[in-house]
Design an enzyme around this catalytic site. Structure first.
Site, PDB file in Angstrom:
ATOM      1  N   LYS A  33       0.843  -1.223   0.132  1.00  0.00           N
ATOM      2  CA  LYS A  33       0.036   0.256   0.057  1.00  0.00           C
ATOM      3  C   LYS A  33       0.921   1.261  -0.069  1.00  0.00           C
ATOM      4  O   LYS A  33       2.149   1.248   0.260  1.00  0.00           O
ATOM      5  CB  LYS A  33      -1.057   0.099   1.201  1.00  0.00           C
ATOM      6  CG  LYS A  33      -0.068   0.022   2.463  1.00  0.00           C
ATOM      7  CD  LYS A  33      -1.049  -0.329   3.676  1.00  0.00           C
ATOM      8  CE  LYS A  33      -0.339  -0.181   4.904  1.00  0.00           C
ATOM      9  NZ  LYS A  33      -0.976  -0.793   6.129  1.00  0.00           N
ATOM     10  N   TYR A 253      19.334  28.013   8.315  1.00  0.00           N
ATOM     11  CA  TYR A 253      17.933  28.980   8.753  1.00  0.00           C
ATOM     12  C   TYR A 253      17.931  28.953  10.473  1.00  0.00           C
ATOM     13  O   TYR A 253      18.209  27.872  10.810  1.00  0.00           O
ATOM     14  CB  TYR A 253      16.717  28.404   8.337  1.00  0.00           C
ATOM     15  CG  TYR A 253      16.514  28.691   6.915  1.00  0.00           C
ATOM     16  CD1 TYR A 253      16.298  29.854   6.519  1.00  0.00           C
ATOM     17  CD2 TYR A 253      16.434  27.493   5.819  1.00  0.00           C
ATOM     18  CE1 TYR A 253      15.711  30.315   5.084  1.00  0.00           C
ATOM     19  CE2 TYR A 253      15.830  27.859   4.640  1.00  0.00           C
ATOM     20  CZ  TYR A 253      15.595  29.177   4.178  1.00  0.00           C
ATOM     21  OH  TYR A 253      15.467  29.571   2.959  1.00  0.00           O
TER      22      TYR A 253
HETATM   23  C1  LIG Z   1      -0.565  -1.870   6.891  1.00  0.00           C
HETATM   24  C2  LIG Z   1      -0.978  -3.002   7.302  1.00  0.00           C
HETATM   25  C3  LIG Z   1      -0.014  -4.257   7.467  1.00  0.00           C
HETATM   26  C4  LIG Z   1       1.312  -4.133   7.454  1.00  0.00           C
HETATM   27  O1  LIG Z   1       1.886  -3.550   8.456  1.00  0.00           O
HETATM   28  P1  LIG Z   1       3.518  -3.639   8.858  1.00  0.00           P
HETATM   29  O2  LIG Z   1       3.758  -3.018  10.194  1.00  0.00           O
HETATM   30  O3  LIG Z   1       3.981  -2.644   7.986  1.00  0.00           O
HETATM   31  O4  LIG Z   1       4.182  -4.871   8.743  1.00  0.00           O
HETATM   32  C5  LIG Z   1      -0.712  -5.387   7.910  1.00  0.00           C
HETATM   33  N1  LIG Z   1      -2.033  -5.607   8.034  1.00  0.00           N
HETATM   34  C6  LIG Z   1      -2.869  -4.199   7.764  1.00  0.00           C
HETATM   35  C7  LIG Z   1      -4.280  -4.693   7.952  1.00  0.00           C
HETATM   36  C8  LIG Z   1      -2.442  -3.157   7.623  1.00  0.00           C
HETATM   37  O5  LIG Z   1      -3.195  -2.229   7.489  1.00  0.00           O
END
Ligand SMILES: *Cc1c(COP(=O)(O)O)cnc(C)c1O
Length: 357
Positions: A33, A253
């Site tokens: 994702k 800055y």
């Molecule tokens: C994003 C997500 C994962 C992956 O989580 P990580 O901590 O990056 O391994 C797994 N399950 C769900 C439901 C998620 O939303």
């Protein structure tokens, strides 16, 4: 051409995926994702497709991007559908999807679907974000079965504190899950990256590794399994200007850093507009011409400054690694009071250069 770039090592990505499989002994959906946590979802999916059991994304827009690129493997929508009319596309493209709320269950019951669905039925086992209440879980399962529209149901839940290995909460969540799924003979999926790495006894037919695929540890403390991960992304740029300053001179800055000694300062073409965390303080590690050094002063939009005083071989044109194989993204994140998830996702503007496909 501006020298800022992110090198993506697809061989390391495959190594990390295999490690998730090996540690879990389960099938693994590679979580890609948010554009594979900034690593490029299509290229990462292509690199993994031959071996991956499937992929997981947040929403149908991300899933469609994979199908448009020719990815044929199963793709799970982790938040399911947002509107019932997405079901037609879900069926057309054979997506798997999460049902986390009763309104989604009702929408399925009302919908006309041309092919049987694959549903991941999510339980709220204690995180209290999304997921069905334990008292509704078995009934929801029966309703899905009774709808006649569902070919397969996987039982899932998500941990809130799996990265805290001393914390009893994950075991409590497993107990809630086990009680809720009593008598439901279906496959199960609970483990995200910290649970794959740190909770070996949690039942799993499917695991859902995300951050570990990219080679970053989800833990704050050192961890032997996480140490086996290989960083996938190397964010680098070059020194575009060198200046010598006496002691007592401000840099950048807000004059947030003042030289303590006669110093050589390197200006690097990379800033917060590229996703480098603006709150990284003086002292955040960087690698300059192969040697560890540190960030100095405030990060600007397009540039940042590093200390070359003790790196005599460094100069104009020297390569600077902001994170990667030597400077761990999790260390940079910790210095900036962030997490590797966020610093990867924030990456932008820099070209992604792939190797190892
Ligand atoms: C994003 C997500 C994962 C992956 O989580 P990580 O901590 O990056 O391994 C797994 N399950 C769900 C439901 C998620 O939303």
């Amino acid at each position: 051409m501006r020298p800022a770039r992110a090198l993506i090592d697809l061989q390391a990505l495959r190594h990390n995926y295999q490690l998730a499989r090996e540690l879990s002994g389960a099938r693994a959906l590679a979580v890609i994702k948010a554009d594979a946590y900034g690593h490029g979802a299509v290229r990462c999916a292509q690199a993994l497709e031959a071996e991956a059991d499937g992929f997981a994304v947040a929403c149908i827009e991300e899933a469609l991007e994979l199908r448009a690129a020719g990815i044929k493997a199963p793709v799970l929508l982790l938040e399911g559908f947002f509107e019932a009319d997405e079901l037609a596309l879900i069926v057309e493209h054979d997506f798997w999807f999460v049902v986390h709320s009763l309104w989604q269950l009702e929408a399925i019951e009302q919908a006309r679907v041309a092919k049987p669905l694959t549903v991941w039925l999510k339980l709220d086992s204690g995180m209290h974000r999304v997921g069905l209440h334990p008292k509704d879980y078995a009934a929801a399962y029966q309703r899905l079965q009774a709808s006649g529209k569902v070919a397969k149901i996987v039982l899932m839940s998500h941990f809130a504190r799996a990265d805290e290995l001393e914390c009893p909460r994950s075991a409590e969540q497993v107990a809630v899950f086990e009680a809720a799924r009593q008598g439901l003979g279906a496959e199960v999926s609970l483990r995200n990256s910290p649970a794959v790495l740190g909770w070996p006894t949690v039942p799993s037919d499917w695991v859902r590794p995300g951050i570990m695929l990219y080679g970053a540890t989800p833990f704050e403390e050192a961890n032997a399994q996480a140490a086996r991960l290989q960083p996938v992304m190397t964010l680098e740029s070059k020194v575009i200007c060198v200046r010598e300053l006496p002691a007592g001179e401000p840099v950048g800055y807000g004059a947030r850093f003042v030289t303590q000694r006669p110093s050589r300062i390197g200006v690097v073409a990379l800033g917060y507009a590229d996703g480098y965390p603006r709150h990284a303080p003086t002292g955040t590690p960087v690698l300059v011409a192969g040697q560890r050094s540190q960030l100095l002063g405030r990060v600007s939009m397009d540039m940042l400054c590093v200390d070359l005083t003790d790196v005599p071989q460094a100069g104009l044109g020297s390569t600077v690694e902001l994170w990667g194989k030597n400077i761990l993204a999790s260390d940079v994140a910790q210095a900036a009071q962030s997490i590797p998830y966020q610093i990867f996702c924030n990456l932008r503007r820099v070209p992604l250069i792939y190797s190892g496909s």
